[in-house]
Design a protein around this motif. Structure first.
Motif, short mmCIF file in Angstrom:
data_model
loop_
_atom_site.label_atom_id
_atom_site.label_comp_id
_atom_site.label_asym_id
_atom_site.label_seq_id
_atom_site.Cartn_x
_atom_site.Cartn_y
_atom_site.Cartn_z
N CYS A 32 0.80 -1.14 -0.06
CA CYS A 32 -0.17 -0.13 -0.15
C CYS A 32 0.98 1.22 -0.06
N ARG A 33 0.32 2.52 -0.57
CA ARG A 33 0.96 3.76 -0.46
C ARG A 33 0.37 4.35 0.92
N ALA A 34 1.14 4.82 1.57
CA ALA A 34 0.84 5.32 2.86
C ALA A 34 1.05 6.67 3.01
N TYR A 35 0.11 7.43 3.72
CA TYR A 35 0.33 8.91 3.89
C TYR A 35 -0.47 9.67 5.46
N LEU A 36 0.42 10.48 5.94
CA LEU A 36 -0.16 10.93 7.15
C LEU A 36 -1.01 12.09 6.18
N VAL A 37 -2.28 12.68 6.88
CA VAL A 37 -3.27 13.47 6.19
C VAL A 37 -3.79 14.40 7.10
N GLY A 38 -4.45 15.35 6.71
CA GLY A 38 -5.45 16.36 7.36
C GLY A 38 -4.66 17.36 8.34
N GLY A 39 -5.15 17.53 9.60
CA GLY A 39 -4.61 18.41 10.57
C GLY A 39 -3.21 18.16 11.01
N PHE A 40 -2.99 16.87 10.86
CA PHE A 40 -1.40 16.55 11.22
C PHE A 40 -0.50 17.10 10.26
N VAL A 41 -0.99 17.09 8.82
CA VAL A 41 0.00 17.89 8.10
C VAL A 41 0.10 19.20 8.04
N ARG A 42 -1.09 19.81 8.30
CA ARG A 42 -1.19 21.29 8.38
C ARG A 42 -0.33 21.65 9.51
N ASP A 43 -0.39 20.87 10.74
CA ASP A 43 0.38 21.59 11.82
C ASP A 43 1.77 21.17 11.58
N LEU A 44 2.01 20.26 11.00
CA LEU A 44 3.58 19.87 10.63
C LEU A 44 4.28 21.14 9.75
N VAL A 45 3.50 21.57 9.02
CA VAL A 45 3.95 22.71 8.34
C VAL A 45 3.79 24.00 9.01
N LEU A 46 3.08 24.07 10.01
CA LEU A 46 3.09 25.15 10.92
C LEU A 46 3.87 25.04 12.00
N LYS A 47 4.50 24.03 12.25
CA LYS A 47 5.45 23.58 13.34
C LYS A 47 4.60 23.80 14.62
N ARG A 48 3.22 23.14 14.70
CA ARG A 48 2.40 23.14 16.02
C ARG A 48 2.33 21.72 16.22
N LYS A 49 2.50 21.39 17.61
CA LYS A 49 2.48 19.96 17.93
C LYS A 49 1.16 19.55 17.58
N ASN A 50 1.11 18.26 17.22
CA ASN A 50 -0.39 17.56 16.97
C ASN A 50 -0.18 16.11 17.14
N PHE A 55 -3.71 8.32 9.29
CA PHE A 55 -2.96 7.68 8.24
C PHE A 55 -4.11 7.25 7.11
N VAL A 56 -3.81 7.56 5.94
CA VAL A 56 -4.58 7.12 4.80
C VAL A 56 -3.77 6.18 3.86
N PHE A 57 -4.39 5.15 3.46
CA PHE A 57 -3.66 4.21 2.58
C PHE A 57 -4.46 4.06 1.35
N GLU A 58 -3.68 3.99 0.10
CA GLU A 58 -4.40 3.46 -1.01
C GLU A 58 -3.92 2.00 -1.09
N GLY A 59 -5.11 1.50 -0.71
CA GLY A 59 -5.03 -0.17 -0.27
C GLY A 59 -5.86 -0.26 1.13
N ASN A 60 -5.78 -1.55 1.53
CA ASN A 60 -6.65 -2.12 2.53
C ASN A 60 -6.30 -1.42 4.00
N ALA A 61 -6.64 -0.32 4.35
CA ALA A 61 -6.37 0.13 6.06
C ALA A 61 -6.26 -0.69 6.92
N ILE A 62 -7.42 -1.49 6.80
CA ILE A 62 -7.62 -2.37 8.05
C ILE A 62 -6.72 -3.43 8.19
N ARG A 63 -6.22 -3.79 6.83
CA ARG A 63 -5.14 -5.07 7.14
C ARG A 63 -3.79 -4.37 7.80
N VAL A 64 -3.76 -3.16 7.30
CA VAL A 64 -2.30 -2.64 7.85
C VAL A 64 -2.62 -2.45 9.25
N ALA A 65 -3.63 -1.81 9.71
CA ALA A 65 -4.12 -1.72 11.21
C ALA A 65 -3.86 -2.99 11.82
#
Ligand code: CTP
Length: 428
Positions: A32-50, A55-65
């Protein structure tokens, strides 16, 4: 940019970074391709703790979990219908796993219908461009920013921008989210988005959402560290009508909100061990002007918890309580009896609405001294004196406490003497 975010990811706390790397490893095992998404990424750019790892996956997220949680002794909750899973690690950290998906709204305000899709679709279904970025975490592209909708540009130019014109219609809770993010980050809702937001409010789209869902988002606004700006902004946009059709807040209410903010902060600084919900204080201030008869049905429509309803109903008697507390020569035991049934939120509210110093002083005395006063003598001592347990025993103990608060008994011996006298009276 790739390098910048890679650096930021590598600069995260070790605990978080190792989770990210492990999740990526499991995802690779599942191809699977794996990504961090949403508020976490926004805050990573803003240097804010989150610490909300999404995580979002192009593929079966439940199997990865499943694989990840098995390897890390984590508690796994699976939501098959939504193809998502939540993992809680032994350290308490939580991570959400979702299969990248496309969403459509069968009717305005409905919950979305979802189907699998590429990461681009998953990002497109989101609220604002600043929340619609992802960071790739697979080894070969670790730290690469995925930004189809110019989220990074909007983040750096401090703009809140919807993804498309139907955004507020699809999900009216985004009206509150736009205001919340604008105020939290000191951003600006950009012109076109603001027009769409106003149009949405004018056509009362919030009525398409179940009130409890809408209130959850409003509560988040009240939970921000500085919520008054958000309430003010929303009031200016006539966005408080969801509370009551003719709901208005004027300067006097804002003055009390300001005092409440000061009192909440000083209470929380001073009494760290005592739990209080600041959002509830702000809420009580806001709805104070509504007629008492309107409150129960309003709270019920938002699905308020019973204990919060109780606190809010008590707050409707604030004027009476202030009157009692301002009586000349009031004794400590009377102050205790008046304040003891109240919550800390109620007390903060009282301090914020009263103009009488003496009332604030009594509340402070209660919190600093009276609340913790305990008597030495106990029920079993009274039993030894021949008293049967029951209501009269409770009343004797209450009277001894009262005497202690008022300085009429100062030692165990004096408590015991009084107990004997009172016990004899109850027998007689
Ligand atoms: N989201 C959305 N529309 C909503 C709620 C959420 O598009 N009505 C998306 C956004 O991409 C958001 C993500 O889901 O970033 C996570 O939602 P949430 O945790 O509510 O928001 P955060 O952006 O993480 O905000 P906060 O920092 O307040 O937790």
């Amino acid at each position: 940019m790739g390098n910048l975010l890679k650096k930021r990811l590598c600069g995260l706390d070790n605990e978080i970074l190792s989770i990210v790397r492990e999740v990526a490893r499991e995802a690779e095992g599942c191809r699977c391709r794996a990504y961090l998404v949403g508020g976490f990424v926004r805050d990573l750019v803003l240097k804010r703790k989150n610490l909300d790892l999404d995580f979002v996956f192009e593929g079966n997220a439940i199997r990865v979990a499943e694989k990840f949680s098995a390897a890390h002794d984590a508690v796994l909750t699976v939501h098959k219908r939504f193809k998502t899973a939540t993992v809680v690690l032994p350290c308490g950290l939580r991570a959400d796993f979702a299969t990248a998906r496309k969403e459509s709204y069968p009717y305005p305000g409905s919950l979305p219908v979802v189907e699998d899709g590429p990461i681009r679709d998953d990002l497109y279904r989101r609220d604002f461009t600043i929340n619609a970025m992802a960071v790739a975490i697979n080894r070969k592209n670790f730290g690469e920013l995925v930004d189809y909708f110019s989220g990074y540009r909007d983040l750096t130019s401090k703009k809140i921008r919807v993804m498309h014109d139907k955004s507020f219609i699809d999900d009216p809770t985004r009206i509150l989210r736009a205001v919340r993010f604008e105020q939290r980050f000191n951003f600006e809702i950009e012109g076109h988005t603001l027009r769409l937001l106003k149009e949405a409010l004018e056509s009362n789209v919030e009525g398409n959402v179940k009130p409890p869902r809408y209130f959850v988002e409003f509560k988040k606004l009240l939970q921000e560290p500085k919520p008054i700006k958000g309430v003010n902004r929303l009031a200016g946009l006539r966005g408080l009508a969801f509370i009551d059709r003719n709901f208005k807040v004027g300067k006097p209410v804002f003055d009390i909100l300001q005092k409440a903010e000061i009192n909440i902060n000083s209470f929380q600084r001073r009494f760290k061990q005592r739990q209080s919900d600041s959002w509830l204080v702000y809420w009580m201030v806001l709805i104070a002007a509504l007629p008492s008869s309107r409150i129960p049905s309003l709270l019920q429509s938002f699905h308020f918890k019973r204990e919060d309803v109780k606190k809010i109903l008590l707050s409707k008697n604030s004027a009476g309580i202030i009157r009692d507390l301002s009586l000349k020569g009031i004794t400590p035991s009377r102050i205790y009896e008046t304040l003891k049934p109240l919550s800390y939120e109620n007390m903060i509210l009282l301090s914020s609405i009263t103009s009488q110093k003496i009332v604030r002083r009594h509340i402070k005395d209660f919190l600093l001294q009276y609340e913790s006063v305990k008597i030495e003598i106990s029920g079993s001592d009274l039993k030894e004196m021949g008293m049967a347990s029951g209501r009269s025993m409770g009343s004797v103990l209450g009277k001894i406490l009262k005497a202690k608060l008022d300085g009429k008994v100062r030692s165990v011996r004096e408590e015991s003497c009084l107990a004997k006298k009172l016990a004899a009276l109850t027998k007689g």
